[in-house]
Design a protein around this motif. Structure first.
Motif, PDB file in Angstrom:
ATOM      1  N   VAL A   1       0.838  -1.205   0.000  1.00 37.67           N
ATOM      2  CA  VAL A   1       0.000   0.000   0.000  1.00 37.67           C
ATOM      3  C   VAL A   1       0.869   1.250   0.000  1.00 37.67           C
ATOM      4  O   VAL A   1       0.562   2.246  -0.663  1.00 37.67           O
TER       5      VAL A   1
ATOM      6  N   ASP B   1      -4.743   4.713   5.085  1.00 37.46           N
ATOM      7  CA  ASP B   1      -5.358   3.828   4.094  1.00 37.46           C
ATOM      8  C   ASP B   1      -5.329   2.380   4.583  1.00 37.46           C
ATOM      9  O   ASP B   1      -6.334   1.656   4.518  1.00 37.46           O
ATOM     10  N   HIS B   2      -4.178   1.948   5.080  1.00 38.18           N
ATOM     11  CA  HIS B   2      -4.045   0.563   5.542  1.00 38.18           C
ATOM     12  C   HIS B   2      -4.928   0.276   6.745  1.00 38.18           C
ATOM     13  O   HIS B   2      -5.661  -0.731   6.776  1.00 38.18           O
TER      14      HIS B   2
ATOM     15  N   GLU C   1      -7.596   1.666   7.783  1.00 39.10           N
ATOM     16  CA  GLU C   1      -9.031   1.697   7.508  1.00 39.10           C
ATOM     17  C   GLU C   1      -9.512   0.413   6.846  1.00 39.10           C
ATOM     18  O   GLU C   1     -10.685   0.038   6.986  1.00 39.10           O
ATOM     19  N   ASN C   2      -8.631  -0.267   6.128  1.00 40.90           N
ATOM     20  CA  ASN C   2      -9.041  -1.432   5.340  1.00 40.90           C
ATOM     21  C   ASN C   2      -8.517  -2.752   5.892  1.00 40.90           C
ATOM     22  O   ASN C   2      -8.484  -3.747   5.175  1.00 40.90           O
TER      23      ASN C   2
ATOM     24  N   ARG D   1     -10.552  -6.880   5.800  1.00 40.92           N
ATOM     25  CA  ARG D   1     -11.541  -7.044   4.727  1.00 40.92           C
ATOM     26  C   ARG D   1     -11.820  -8.525   4.471  1.00 40.92           C
ATOM     27  O   ARG D   1     -10.925  -9.360   4.534  1.00 40.92           O
TER      28      ARG D   1
ATOM     29  N   LYS E   1     -13.372  -4.570  -2.039  1.00 46.98           N
ATOM     30  CA  LYS E   1     -12.705  -3.331  -2.416  1.00 46.98           C
ATOM     31  C   LYS E   1     -12.425  -2.471  -1.188  1.00 46.98           C
ATOM     32  O   LYS E   1     -13.173  -2.496  -0.213  1.00 46.98           O
ATOM     33  N   THR E   2     -11.354  -1.734  -1.267  1.00 47.49           N
ATOM     34  CA  THR E   2     -10.988  -0.863  -0.152  1.00 47.49           C
ATOM     35  C   THR E   2     -11.912   0.351  -0.087  1.00 47.49           C
ATOM     36  O   THR E   2     -12.483   0.775  -1.093  1.00 47.49           O
ATOM     37  N   THR E   3     -12.058   0.876   1.102  1.00 50.82           N
ATOM     38  CA  THR E   3     -12.801   2.124   1.302  1.00 50.82           C
ATOM     39  C   THR E   3     -11.811   3.253   1.546  1.00 50.82           C
ATOM     40  O   THR E   3     -10.710   3.022   2.055  1.00 50.82           O
ATOM     41  N   GLN E   4     -12.216   4.462   1.195  1.00 51.71           N
ATOM     42  CA  GLN E   4     -11.327   5.621   1.307  1.00 51.71           C
ATOM     43  C   GLN E   4     -12.026   6.770   2.031  1.00 51.71           C
ATOM     44  O   GLN E   4     -11.912   7.929   1.649  1.00 51.71           O
TER      45      GLN E   4
END
Length: 455
Positions: A324, A350-351, A353-354, A357, A388-391
């Motif tokens: 990432v 970013d990491h 938060e996701n 998963r 899919k990742t969230t942002q």
């Protein structure tokens, strides 16, 4: 701003995010500039004049930049990157002992060697990055010493914040092991099992390429699985871990019951039928292949490493975070120290938060898989496709940045240029991919299902 006009504000490209101590220092020493109406025009070129006027303009510019970096730091904090106690899971207070994993990554590699090194710390229970240290090569005696310096700084910072670290997992670097042994003897130092297995694979592949030792390559996967099983089932017992690992030398020649000293030992796998015993490609104890394997299995350094792998720790999630991080800090582009620090914090948000998963599913409810070709094993493999990742952190950060835009004391000058990446080939496999169900059915993981099938 007029329609079609490019923005002159660069909010996320540059921004040093100081530590808590540095923030307190800056808040008390940096004078704030006087309030003035916000300007949307680029600053004009400095006019010629007396030297004292130019120096005053440079001083004002430095103050504006300091205020910009300080407010951007607060922006990152508002998005969740605060003290480590806010990142730790609710089940673990900042004063209770926990397990951490640490790994270094070269942020920028030049022709003369590594320039920056980022050392990241992960909480093993939450799989979140709780702290990182950015070290420049000029701060250390060499590029190799940057990793040790980052680890030392990070551990000191975490311990100063009241985090009681019971276990620390790193790679098998000799300098890191010396630091943990001499500076932090109360912390149990574990080695990442993946890094050790990687070295064993390299040695076995090299041995199998020699004359008369090709049969070793057919046992490569079984040997690595046996190492993971030995560490996973030892439950902290160092002698048990070593004994189970060396039992490989009996199993691989077809012997499943043997004596060592006054004790009798057996393989823990289910009994093999006569057909299975004949079908297995056992290695002869008098062959050069077995002699080479014995040297690898009983290597003194490897047996010493196994004594620090009894808790079966690994830094896999940290390696995923490094992937990432490459999105925010690509190694082929040059960034200054402040920019790398800010971009690293973006990667952490970013990491974190996701993390956690789940595997994605199709509309029919079936699990989704990808089927890449492995050059190391020379075969197709199956890997799960995750959601899919969230942002959502980006929206919070942009809202905070817009609030900063309304602050008349902040000046933004440089334009942001988006880098372009070259598209690479999608497939390197020389053979066609087998059926999907076949690849999924034979999938195995080193972190699950190894207790029942050690070999």
């Amino acid at each position: 701003m007029k329609p079609g006009q490019k923005s002159q504000y660069r909010i996320l490209k540059t921004g040093a995010v100081p530590t808590a101590t540095e923030q307190r220092s800056e808040e008390t020493t940096v004078p704030l500039p006087s309030t003035s109406p916000p300007s949307t025009a680029l600053p004009s070129a400095p006019s010629s004049g007396p030297s004292n006027v130019a120096s005053e303009e440079e001083a004002d510019s430095e103050v504006d930049m300091e205020r910009e970096l300080l407010d951007l730091s607060k922006s990152f904090e508002d998005c969740g990157l605060k003290d480590v106690s806010f990142v730790l899971p609710s089940s673990q207070s900042s004063s209770s002992a926990g397990t951490m994993s640490g790994s270094g990554s070269i942020s920028q590699d030049t022709e003369r060697g590594a320039k920056y090194s980022t050392y990241s710390f992960q909480n093993d229970s939450a799989k979140e990055i709780v702290h990182f240290e950015l070290v420049q090569v000029t701060e250390a005696s060499s590029s190799v010493a940057m990793e040790v310096m980052g680890l030392q700084r990070g551990l000191s910072e975490l311990l100063d914040r009241g985090v009681d670290i019971g276990v620390m997992t790193t790679d098998r670097s000799p300098s890191v092991r010396k630091l943990m042994r001499e500076e932090h003897p109360t912390i149990q130092h574990e080695l990442d099992s993946w890094h050790v297995t990687k070295g064993i694979k390299k040695n076995i592949v090299a041995a199998s390429n020699r004359k008369g030792q090709k049969e070793l390559f057919t046992w490569l996967k079984a040997i690595t699985n046996h190492l993971y099983w030995s560490c996973d089932t030892s439950n902290g017992d160092q002698e048990l871990c070593v004994r189970r690992w060396t039992s490989l030398l009996y199993h691989i020649i077809g012997v499943h019951r043997w004596e060592e000293g006054s004790s009798e030992h057996t393989c823990l796998h289910p009994p093999l039928s006569d057909e299975e015993q004949e079908r297995k490609k056992w290695i002869s104890p008098d062959s050069p292949a077995f002699s080479a394997l014995k040297d690898i299995v009983t290597n003194r350094n490897l047996l010493h490493d196994l004594r620090q792998m009894t808790l079966f720790k690994h830094t896999g999630p940290l390696e995923a975070y490094h992937s990432v991080m490459l999105k925010y800090v690509p190694k082929r582009l040059h960034f200054n120290y402040d920019s790398i620090r800010a971009r690293t914090q973006l990667a952490i948000m970013d990491h974190n938060e996701n993390v956690g998963r789940q595997q994605a599913t199709t509309k029919a409810g079936e699990l989704r898989w990808s089927f890449p070709y492995s050059r190391q094993s020379g075969d197709w493999v199956s890997k799960p496709i995750y959601q899919k990742t969230t942002q959502t952190f980006r929206r919070t950060l942009i809202e905070r940045a817009l609030e900063m835009r309304d602050d008349a004391s902040i000046a933004y000058t440089e334009q942001y240029k988006k880098p372009r990446c070259k598209r690479l080939l999608q497939n390197i496999a020389p053979v066609a991919r087998p059926d999907k169900n076949f690849l999924v059915a034979r999938r195995t993981s080193r972190f699950g299902g190894l207790r029942a099938k050690p070999y």
